[in-house]
Design an enzyme around this catalytic site. Sequence first.
Site, short mmCIF file in Angstrom:
data_model
loop_
_atom_site.label_atom_id
_atom_site.label_comp_id
_atom_site.label_asym_id
_atom_site.label_seq_id
_atom_site.Cartn_x
_atom_site.Cartn_y
_atom_site.Cartn_z
N ARG A 31 -5.85 7.09 -16.40
CA ARG A 31 -4.40 6.93 -16.57
C ARG A 31 -3.97 6.31 -17.90
O ARG A 31 -2.96 6.68 -18.47
CB ARG A 31 -3.88 6.01 -15.48
CG ARG A 31 -3.14 6.75 -14.47
CD ARG A 31 -2.81 5.88 -13.33
NE ARG A 31 -3.03 6.70 -12.16
CZ ARG A 31 -2.85 6.30 -10.94
NH1 ARG A 31 -2.47 5.06 -10.72
NH2 ARG A 31 -3.03 7.11 -9.95
N ARG A 37 -6.94 0.22 -13.42
CA ARG A 37 -7.34 0.64 -12.06
C ARG A 37 -7.61 2.15 -12.00
O ARG A 37 -6.80 2.94 -12.50
CB ARG A 37 -6.23 0.30 -11.08
CG ARG A 37 -6.48 0.82 -9.68
CD ARG A 37 -5.37 0.43 -8.75
NE ARG A 37 -4.12 1.06 -9.08
CZ ARG A 37 -3.62 2.13 -8.47
NH1 ARG A 37 -4.28 2.70 -7.48
NH2 ARG A 37 -2.47 2.64 -8.83
P1 FAD Z 1 3.17 -3.83 -0.79
O1 FAD Z 1 2.85 -2.64 -0.01
O2 FAD Z 1 4.03 -3.66 -1.98
O3 FAD Z 1 3.87 -4.89 0.19
C1 FAD Z 1 4.41 -6.09 -0.33
C2 FAD Z 1 5.09 -6.84 0.79
O4 FAD Z 1 5.39 -8.17 0.33
C3 FAD Z 1 6.43 -6.25 1.23
O5 FAD Z 1 6.51 -6.32 2.63
C4 FAD Z 1 7.47 -7.20 0.63
O6 FAD Z 1 8.67 -7.30 1.35
C5 FAD Z 1 6.72 -8.50 0.68
N1 FAD Z 1 7.22 -9.54 -0.23
C6 FAD Z 1 7.29 -9.51 -1.59
N2 FAD Z 1 7.81 -10.67 -2.04
C7 FAD Z 1 8.07 -11.43 -0.95
C8 FAD Z 1 8.63 -12.72 -0.74
N3 FAD Z 1 9.03 -13.50 -1.76
N4 FAD Z 1 8.76 -13.18 0.52
C9 FAD Z 1 8.40 -12.42 1.58
N5 FAD Z 1 7.86 -11.20 1.45
C10 FAD Z 1 7.70 -10.72 0.20
N6 FAD Z 1 -2.49 3.31 -4.49
C11 FAD Z 1 -3.51 4.05 -4.02
O7 FAD Z 1 -4.62 3.56 -3.82
N7 FAD Z 1 -3.30 5.38 -3.75
C12 FAD Z 1 -2.11 6.00 -3.95
O8 FAD Z 1 -1.96 7.17 -3.68
C13 FAD Z 1 -1.05 5.22 -4.48
N8 FAD Z 1 0.15 5.80 -4.73
C14 FAD Z 1 1.18 5.00 -5.15
C15 FAD Z 1 2.43 5.57 -5.35
C16 FAD Z 1 3.51 4.78 -5.69
C17 FAD Z 1 4.86 5.41 -5.91
C18 FAD Z 1 3.32 3.39 -5.87
C19 FAD Z 1 4.47 2.52 -6.26
C20 FAD Z 1 2.08 2.82 -5.71
C21 FAD Z 1 1.00 3.62 -5.36
N9 FAD Z 1 -0.27 3.07 -5.17
C22 FAD Z 1 -1.28 3.85 -4.71
C23 FAD Z 1 -0.46 1.63 -5.24
C24 FAD Z 1 -0.46 1.06 -3.82
O9 FAD Z 1 0.48 1.76 -3.05
C25 FAD Z 1 -0.11 -0.42 -3.79
O10 FAD Z 1 -0.85 -1.11 -4.75
C26 FAD Z 1 -0.39 -1.01 -2.41
O11 FAD Z 1 0.27 -0.26 -1.42
C27 FAD Z 1 0.06 -2.45 -2.38
O12 FAD Z 1 -0.01 -2.91 -1.06
P2 FAD Z 1 0.33 -4.44 -0.77
O13 FAD Z 1 0.24 -4.61 0.70
O14 FAD Z 1 -0.46 -5.31 -1.64
O15 FAD Z 1 1.86 -4.59 -1.26
C1 SIN Z 2 -0.76 9.09 -7.35
O1 SIN Z 2 -0.64 9.72 -6.29
O2 SIN Z 2 -0.77 9.61 -8.48
C2 SIN Z 2 -0.86 7.60 -7.28
C3 SIN Z 2 -2.23 7.22 -7.01
C4 SIN Z 2 -2.44 5.77 -7.34
O3 SIN Z 2 -1.56 5.08 -7.84
O4 SIN Z 2 -3.57 5.33 -7.14
#
Ligand code: FAD
Ligand code: SIN
Length: 541
Positions: free
Chosen positions: A291, A387
């Site tokens: 990327r 990543r």
């Molecule tokens: P999140 O899923 O972001 O959850 C964060 C949580 O914390 C939420 O519930 C929020 O409300 C809460 N929170 C935040 N601040 C506070 C606060 N102050 N107080 C209380 N709660 C709070 N990764 C892959 O491996 N494969 C993919 O295909 C992929 N596609 C992606 C596509 C997109 C569009 C995006 C944006 C990301 C993608 N990623 C992908 C990355 C991956 O989705 C994320 O890194 C991962 O889902 C993060 O999970 P998490 O549980 O750490 O955080």
């Molecule tokens: C994507 O589907 O291109 C996102 C995958 C990722 O962020 O790991």
Amino acid sequence: MQTIKTDFLVIGSGVAGLSYTLKTARALPGHTFTVICKSEPKESNTRYAQGGIAVSLKTEIDSPEKHIKDTLRAGDGLCDKKIVRMVVKEGPEQLRELIKNGVKFDRNRNGKFDLAMEGGHSASRIFHRADFTGLEIERKMLAKVRKMKNVKIMDHASAIDLITNEQIPGKEQNKKSTCYGAYVLLEKKKDVIALLSRITVLATGGVGQVFEHTTNASTATGDGIAMASRAGARIKHMAFIQFHPTALYEKNKSRNFLISEAVRGMGAILRNPDGNSFMEYYDPARDLATRDIVARAIHSELERSFTEFLYLDCRSISKKEFVKHFPTIVARCTTAGIDPSRQMIPVVPSAHYCCGGVSTDQHGRTSLKNLYACGECAETGLHGANRLASNSLLEALVFANRCSVDSVKRIDKIKNPGFVKKYALEYKPLLNEKELERFMSQSKKTMSRGVGLVTNVEKIVGGLKILNEIKKELEKKYGRVIHQKLLTLRNMLDTDLLILEDSVKRRKNAGVFFNENLDFNKINLIEVNKIKEVDNNLVRV
Ligand code: FAD
Ligand code: SIN
């Protein structure tokens, strides 16, 4: 101020927080769990994940060794090899658990898993549910957690600050070494409470919203990282912000829709405004390079052509296959008036993933006692300077499991302190919301201009100056007030400063971080190669 006691406080309801809660609450049915989230429980980066989860099984075409090699190559020398090996090895077990929990992954006609290809991978190893893998995981996990009798989910409840020794009467003051929960703003009640816990888990996700253009959810404002940093926890690698090469180009959106890398995995190619492909000039892997390389190549093409977007050409993919694999993308493009089977999709790089975060060991323990971190807010050593695609959901699952196993072992030795000092700030309605919005937009612009895909010392230092000034002004005007927008802005500014301070200290470019003062020759080399190629073409003509 109301004080609520819980055995476990989980901050965040994305894949990391939910997966941790489900495992731990099942293992300890007699203990209490409180999951808080800033918005609706579903709103998170997890729900927008498209491509899928990278998991390698030993097959004719793939092996864990190959996945390890790809992850290390993407991380550009800064991954922790032990962690990479561990995560890749533990991936299959976590995938099996997801499936047991009802998460569905696509299969092909022969009933085998349909594995997709993404940039930087040497084999097709991405398990996915069409292009809505994240939503599938989020829905299924949330439904399971909601059914647990010992778990309470509080929505629109924002952690403001972590509670450390300093706020616990009778504990060692001025030494922030242990975490005892968090002060929380209940947005609907407009009230601040203390949630006192024996174990606290940060699963607050990423930071994309600190930039002007991002693929991230509205909740991704760096809160967990900022809170942990204020509480004295060790933070690492914040300069490594990954930009996704292909977000749909649309003006004035607070979140840019993603066009998954899996689309390039199926054969789509990038084209410049003249309709020419260009990735061959930048990397032998062309459109499926890692990327950092693809996003910087686009940046360079944008600069050269003075345009705001380039194109992703998906017309070589059969319409039937495209619709089957990418229904969400087709629906979104249709809304924007684009038919990907006939027209090219306008795309632009967008802030996507924070490779750094709260530093943890192999069990997800942070440098503060009884505070764990997992998911995007954590820096575990897996990603290094960049990543590898689809390694994030994998990391969240593996580390949520590791945090769970470790905290189940330790909980009996940890006591709830029972009493906490009142939070220093009070909820007040905001008199001047417009001013805060102005500060917010100014800070986002500063970050995008300061530490985008290509930065330099002048931009970083300029950014530091502007953001420190905004922070001072905010403190002067709103120092004693707490309000949802204010706490978000404070966290965004602290996150900005962590990113810029790490950037200014870096003496070497690696992965997603590129300071042109440090590596001017690299850019020139690409330019020279391109000019040579153009000359050759001219000669050939
Ligand atoms: P999140 O899923 O972001 O959850 C964060 C949580 O914390 C939420 O519930 C929020 O409300 C809460 N929170 C935040 N601040 C506070 C606060 N102050 N107080 C209380 N709660 C709070 N990764 C892959 O491996 N494969 C993919 O295909 C992929 N596609 C992606 C596509 C997109 C569009 C995006 C944006 C990301 C993608 N990623 C992908 C990355 C991956 O989705 C994320 O890194 C991962 O889902 C993060 O999970 P998490 O549980 O750490 O955080
Ligand atoms: C994507 O589907 O291109 C996102 C995958 C990722 O962020 O790991």
